[in-house]
Design a protein around this motif. Structure first.
Motif, PDB file in Angstrom:
ATOM      1  N   PHE A 234       0.818  -1.218   0.000  1.00 62.71           N
ATOM      2  CA  PHE A 234       0.000   0.000   0.000  1.00 62.71           C
ATOM      3  C   PHE A 234       0.852   1.268   0.000  1.00 62.71           C
ATOM      4  CE2 PHE A 234      -2.417  -3.183   2.580  1.00 62.71           C
ATOM      5  CZ  PHE A 234      -3.306  -3.514   1.582  1.00 62.71           C
ATOM      6  N   HIS A 235       2.146   1.111   0.264  1.00 62.25           N
ATOM      7  CA  HIS A 235       2.991   2.279   0.506  1.00 62.25           C
ATOM      8  C   HIS A 235       3.685   2.821  -0.745  1.00 62.25           C
ATOM      9  CE1 HIS A 235       3.301   1.679   5.171  1.00 62.25           C
ATOM     10  NE2 HIS A 235       2.072   1.839   4.756  1.00 62.25           N
ATOM     11  N   SER A 236       2.934   3.046  -1.802  1.00 71.03           N
ATOM     12  CA  SER A 236       3.497   3.778  -2.944  1.00 71.03           C
ATOM     13  C   SER A 236       3.702   5.230  -2.514  1.00 71.03           C
ATOM     14  CB  SER A 236       2.539   3.721  -4.132  1.00 71.03           C
ATOM     15  OG  SER A 236       1.353   4.415  -3.835  1.00 71.03           O
ATOM     16  N   PRO A 237       4.667   5.915  -3.126  1.00 65.67           N
ATOM     17  CA  PRO A 237       4.853   7.336  -2.796  1.00 65.67           C
ATOM     18  C   PRO A 237       3.550   8.139  -2.945  1.00 65.67           C
ATOM     19  CG  PRO A 237       6.738   6.549  -4.016  1.00 65.67           C
ATOM     20  CD  PRO A 237       5.737   5.417  -4.014  1.00 65.67           C
ATOM     21  N   LYS A 238       2.788   7.844  -3.975  1.00 66.19           N
ATOM     22  CA  LYS A 238       1.504   8.541  -4.157  1.00 66.19           C
ATOM     23  C   LYS A 238       0.601   8.370  -2.930  1.00 66.19           C
ATOM     24  CE  LYS A 238      -2.526   8.519  -7.314  1.00 66.19           C
ATOM     25  NZ  LYS A 238      -2.493   9.580  -8.341  1.00 66.19           N
ATOM     26  N   ASN A 239       0.427   7.116  -2.508  1.00 66.16           N
ATOM     27  CA  ASN A 239      -0.432   6.845  -1.357  1.00 66.16           C
ATOM     28  C   ASN A 239       0.122   7.449  -0.069  1.00 66.16           C
ATOM     29  OD1 ASN A 239      -1.939   5.393  -3.159  1.00 66.16           O
ATOM     30  ND2 ASN A 239      -1.734   3.408  -2.125  1.00 66.16           N
ATOM     31  N   LEU A 240       1.426   7.354   0.112  1.00 68.69           N
ATOM     32  CA  LEU A 240       2.027   7.900   1.334  1.00 68.69           C
ATOM     33  C   LEU A 240       1.885   9.419   1.401  1.00 68.69           C
ATOM     34  CD1 LEU A 240       5.229   5.679   1.609  1.00 68.69           C
ATOM     35  CD2 LEU A 240       3.320   5.714   3.231  1.00 68.69           C
ATOM     36  N   SER A 241       1.920  10.079   0.229  1.00 69.82           N
ATOM     37  CA  SER A 241       1.723  11.539   0.255  1.00 69.82           C
ATOM     38  C   SER A 241       0.308  11.876   0.710  1.00 69.82           C
ATOM     39  CB  SER A 241       2.007  12.158  -1.118  1.00 69.82           C
ATOM     40  OG  SER A 241       0.937  11.957  -2.035  1.00 69.82           O
ATOM     41  N   MET A 242      -0.655  11.020   0.364  1.00 67.69           N
ATOM     42  CA  MET A 242      -2.040  11.222   0.801  1.00 67.69           C
ATOM     43  C   MET A 242      -2.171  10.988   2.306  1.00 67.69           C
ATOM     44  SD  MET A 242      -3.991   9.326  -2.399  1.00 67.69           S
ATOM     45  CE  MET A 242      -5.667   9.965  -2.165  1.00 67.69           C
ATOM     46  N   ALA A 243      -1.555   9.909   2.776  1.00 67.24           N
ATOM     47  CA  ALA A 243      -1.604   9.606   4.212  1.00 67.24           C
ATOM     48  C   ALA A 243      -0.944  10.732   5.008  1.00 67.24           C
ATOM     49  CB  ALA A 243      -0.906   8.273   4.487  1.00 67.24           C
ATOM     50  N   LEU A 244       0.137  11.260   4.470  1.00 69.71           N
ATOM     51  CA  LEU A 244       0.861  12.335   5.146  1.00 69.71           C
ATOM     52  C   LEU A 244      -0.007  13.586   5.275  1.00 69.71           C
ATOM     53  CD1 LEU A 244       3.615  13.218   6.303  1.00 69.71           C
ATOM     54  CD2 LEU A 244       4.328  13.813   3.996  1.00 69.71           C
ATOM     55  N   ILE A 245      -0.669  13.963   4.200  1.00 66.76           N
ATOM     56  CA  ILE A 245      -1.472  15.195   4.275  1.00 66.76           C
ATOM     57  C   ILE A 245      -2.705  14.986   5.161  1.00 66.76           C
ATOM     58  CG2 ILE A 245      -3.049  15.034   2.264  1.00 66.76           C
ATOM     59  CD1 ILE A 245      -2.037  18.008   1.678  1.00 66.76           C
ATOM     60  N   ALA A 246      -3.228  13.779   5.172  1.00 66.82           N
ATOM     61  CA  ALA A 246      -4.366  13.507   6.066  1.00 66.82           C
ATOM     62  C   ALA A 246      -3.940  13.652   7.528  1.00 66.82           C
ATOM     63  CB  ALA A 246      -4.933  12.116   5.802  1.00 66.82           C
ATOM     64  N   GLU A 247      -2.725  13.229   7.855  1.00 69.28           N
ATOM     65  CA  GLU A 247      -2.230  13.382   9.232  1.00 69.28           C
ATOM     66  C   GLU A 247      -2.009  14.850   9.585  1.00 69.28           C
ATOM     67  OE1 GLU A 247      -2.281  11.204  11.403  1.00 69.28           O
ATOM     68  OE2 GLU A 247      -2.443   9.381  10.211  1.00 69.28           O
ATOM     69  N   VAL A 248      -1.436  15.600   8.650  1.00 79.21           N
ATOM     70  CA  VAL A 248      -1.200  17.027   8.924  1.00 79.21           C
ATOM     71  C   VAL A 248      -2.537  17.746   9.110  1.00 79.21           C
ATOM     72  CG1 VAL A 248      -0.147  19.155   8.118  1.00 79.21           C
ATOM     73  CG2 VAL A 248       0.972  16.988   7.650  1.00 79.21           C
ATOM     74  N   ALA A 249      -3.545  17.321   8.377  1.00 76.74           N
ATOM     75  CA  ALA A 249      -4.860  17.947   8.512  1.00 76.74           C
ATOM     76  C   ALA A 249      -5.442  17.718   9.910  1.00 76.74           C
ATOM     77  CB  ALA A 249      -5.811  17.409   7.452  1.00 76.74           C
ATOM     78  N   GLU A 250      -5.137  16.565  10.502  1.00 76.95           N
ATOM     79  CA  GLU A 250      -5.614  16.338  11.884  1.00 76.95           C
ATOM     80  C   GLU A 250      -4.964  17.331  12.844  1.00 76.95           C
ATOM     81  OE1 GLU A 250      -5.485  12.194  13.037  1.00 76.95           O
ATOM     82  OE2 GLU A 250      -6.313  11.567  11.117  1.00 76.95           O
ATOM     83  N   LEU A 251      -3.738  17.673  12.552  1.00 78.77           N
ATOM     84  CA  LEU A 251      -3.045  18.704  13.324  1.00 78.77           C
ATOM     85  C   LEU A 251      -3.721  20.064  13.128  1.00 78.77           C
ATOM     86  CD1 LEU A 251      -0.265  19.142  14.898  1.00 78.77           C
ATOM     87  CD2 LEU A 251       0.569  19.971  12.716  1.00 78.77           C
ATOM     88  N   VAL A 252      -3.955  20.408  11.866  1.00 77.07           N
ATOM     89  CA  VAL A 252      -4.595  21.690  11.545  1.00 77.07           C
ATOM     90  C   VAL A 252      -5.945  21.798  12.255  1.00 77.07           C
ATOM     91  CG1 VAL A 252      -5.699  22.988   9.664  1.00 77.07           C
ATOM     92  CG2 VAL A 252      -3.422  22.003   9.331  1.00 77.07           C
ATOM     93  N   GLU A 253      -6.668  20.678  12.300  1.00 83.02           N
ATOM     94  CA  GLU A 253      -7.982  20.662  12.939  1.00 83.02           C
ATOM     95  C   GLU A 253      -7.902  21.081  14.418  1.00 83.02           C
ATOM     96  OE1 GLU A 253      -9.767  16.941  11.794  1.00 83.02           O
ATOM     97  OE2 GLU A 253     -11.716  17.595  12.578  1.00 83.02           O
ATOM     98  N   HIS A 254      -6.836  20.687  15.081  1.00 84.96           N
ATOM     99  CA  HIS A 254      -6.672  21.091  16.488  1.00 84.96           C
ATOM    100  C   HIS A 254      -6.589  22.607  16.641  1.00 84.96           C
ATOM    101  CE1 HIS A 254      -6.177  17.299  18.620  1.00 84.96           C
ATOM    102  NE2 HIS A 254      -5.468  16.847  17.613  1.00 84.96           N
ATOM    103  N   PHE A 255      -6.055  23.269  15.624  1.00 85.96           N
ATOM    104  CA  PHE A 255      -5.783  24.701  15.742  1.00 85.96           C
ATOM    105  C   PHE A 255      -6.823  25.588  15.071  1.00 85.96           C
ATOM    106  CE2 PHE A 255      -1.263  23.003  15.890  1.00 85.96           C
ATOM    107  CZ  PHE A 255      -1.097  23.267  17.249  1.00 85.96           C
ATOM    108  N   GLN A 256      -7.761  25.014  14.316  1.00 83.86           N
ATOM    109  CA  GLN A 256      -8.546  25.834  13.394  1.00 83.86           C
ATOM    110  C   GLN A 256      -9.434  26.886  14.061  1.00 83.86           C
ATOM    111  OE1 GLN A 256     -10.405  22.868  10.989  1.00 83.86           O
ATOM    112  NE2 GLN A 256     -11.963  22.337  12.476  1.00 83.86           N
ATOM    113  N   TRP A 257      -9.968  26.595  15.225  1.00 82.74           N
ATOM    114  CA  TRP A 257     -10.825  27.599  15.881  1.00 82.74           C
ATOM    115  C   TRP A 257     -10.113  28.317  17.022  1.00 82.74           C
ATOM    116  CZ3 TRP A 257     -13.919  27.940  12.156  1.00 82.74           C
ATOM    117  CH2 TRP A 257     -14.525  26.833  11.564  1.00 82.74           C
ATOM    118  N   LEU A 258      -8.851  28.031  17.208  1.00 89.11           N
ATOM    119  CA  LEU A 258      -8.083  28.719  18.256  1.00 89.11           C
ATOM    120  C   LEU A 258      -7.475  30.005  17.712  1.00 89.11           C
ATOM    121  CD1 LEU A 258      -6.043  25.805  19.911  1.00 89.11           C
ATOM    122  CD2 LEU A 258      -8.383  26.551  20.388  1.00 89.11           C
ATOM    123  N   THR A 259      -7.307  31.009  18.587  1.00 92.42           N
ATOM    124  CA  THR A 259      -6.501  32.163  18.206  1.00 92.42           C
ATOM    125  C   THR A 259      -5.037  31.720  18.197  1.00 92.42           C
ATOM    126  OG1 THR A 259      -6.165  32.844  20.478  1.00 92.42           O
ATOM    127  CG2 THR A 259      -8.119  33.718  19.371  1.00 92.42           C
TER     128      THR A 259
END
Lengths: 118, 118, 118, 118
Positions: free
Chosen positions: A25-50
């Motif tokens: 499952f770990h093609s570079p294409k797929n891993l780039s998707m998994a990576l951005i999905a993880e970063v988005a979980e981080l962004v979600e923590h901060f989205q409504w905070l000042t």
């Protein structure tokens, strides 16, 4: 700068994937998707905070965010491995470029300049 | 596992930001945004490629992607620093959790199971 | 609510892709990648701005952002089309769920509650 | 092309936010973060699937994805409203630019050309 940290981590993650037969499952294409999905979980923590709130997180929140950072680091090492790239070599190249691109005396302090230089 | 790599990089990035008076822009909130924007540049390289093509990149493409990986690593180290988190400590915690969550003999090989376990 | 806007746009985008023989690249997987890459370009515009600055953009900046919003809308319509989903039907379903999930008198005004309800 | 769909949706989302006193959280900066977090949830659905699998989803999966598309559309309309931009006007501008930038007879069919023209 020592390569050890990334090297050791790379080997451990390889083994983890191999033991589970997840390599397929770990093609570079797929891993780039998994990576951005993880970063988005981080962004979600901060989205409504000042910005200020994002600098003063509760221990509970910080513990959650710590694991998100780990996920990002893990997928990043994994992706570099699949592309046969060395993260620290890459970082050294980029830092050298950044030092040229953003000379300290030229870009200092102004957000306007900072943005433009981006 | 040695902390040196991340520690040294952290110190260098701090200095780079301080010399440019960029610290004021580096709230965790803002850094999470910069991080996801960098990962998206990576995703963009792969979006119209097949998985197989993503495993067989030209040297030119690979050189571009190498610098994207560097940007991601740089912002990740910077963000961990601002949150006073240690990336390797975080990774160790996450790997221990993953080993529990995905026992090799239970999840081996099936993409269906893999996805569900995610 | 009229479906016309999305319907007409869907047909025009189909034709645009067909004329260029681009349909072959437009798998839902690929389109989701293109979509997030476009949203990241939007995020990039805002990453070093304060919230207040993001509410007071220059006409030049706003003109750039307008085109980013368009790109997002275009890929979203295209993706819905490839999945044979109707965007307005989807929105109606989600709004009904949101009204149940976030009763106005229960979640009003507190960012803490807002975040938790997310 | 009729503006009605977006106009009506815009008004309903405004009202939804006002009733909950959520307008205070909806700066363009924050909405761009919420938007990318929603798109990432979409990406997550596709990350371990092949392109072909992404074209043949189960009804259950499709129902989940439908709601993700709705979330993206909702935040996009909300963001356009906060920036006082009209989505359909933006789309018309972008389609005119795209028609110039990618003449059908020049870019037809080759993924290489497609990527370069991007």
């Amino acid at each position: 700068m020592p390569e050890d940290t990334f090297e050791q981590l790379k080997v451990r993650l390889r083994q983890f994937a191999t033991e589970r037969d997840w390599d397929q499952f770990h093609s570079p294409k797929n891993l780039s998707m998994a990576l951005i999905a993880e970063v988005a979980e981080l962004v979600e923590h901060f989205q409504w905070l000042t910005e200020e709130q994002s600098e003063n997180l509760s221990p509970e929140k910080l513990a959650e965010i710590e694991l998100e950072l780990a996920d990002i680091q893990i997928y990043l090492v994994r992706l570099a491995d699949k592309l046969q790239l060395e993260l620290m070599t890459a970082v050294e190249k980029k830092l050298a470029l950044n030092a040229q691109k953003y000379p300290a005396d030229k870009v200092r302090g102004s957000s306007k300049k900072y943005t433009e230089y981006e």
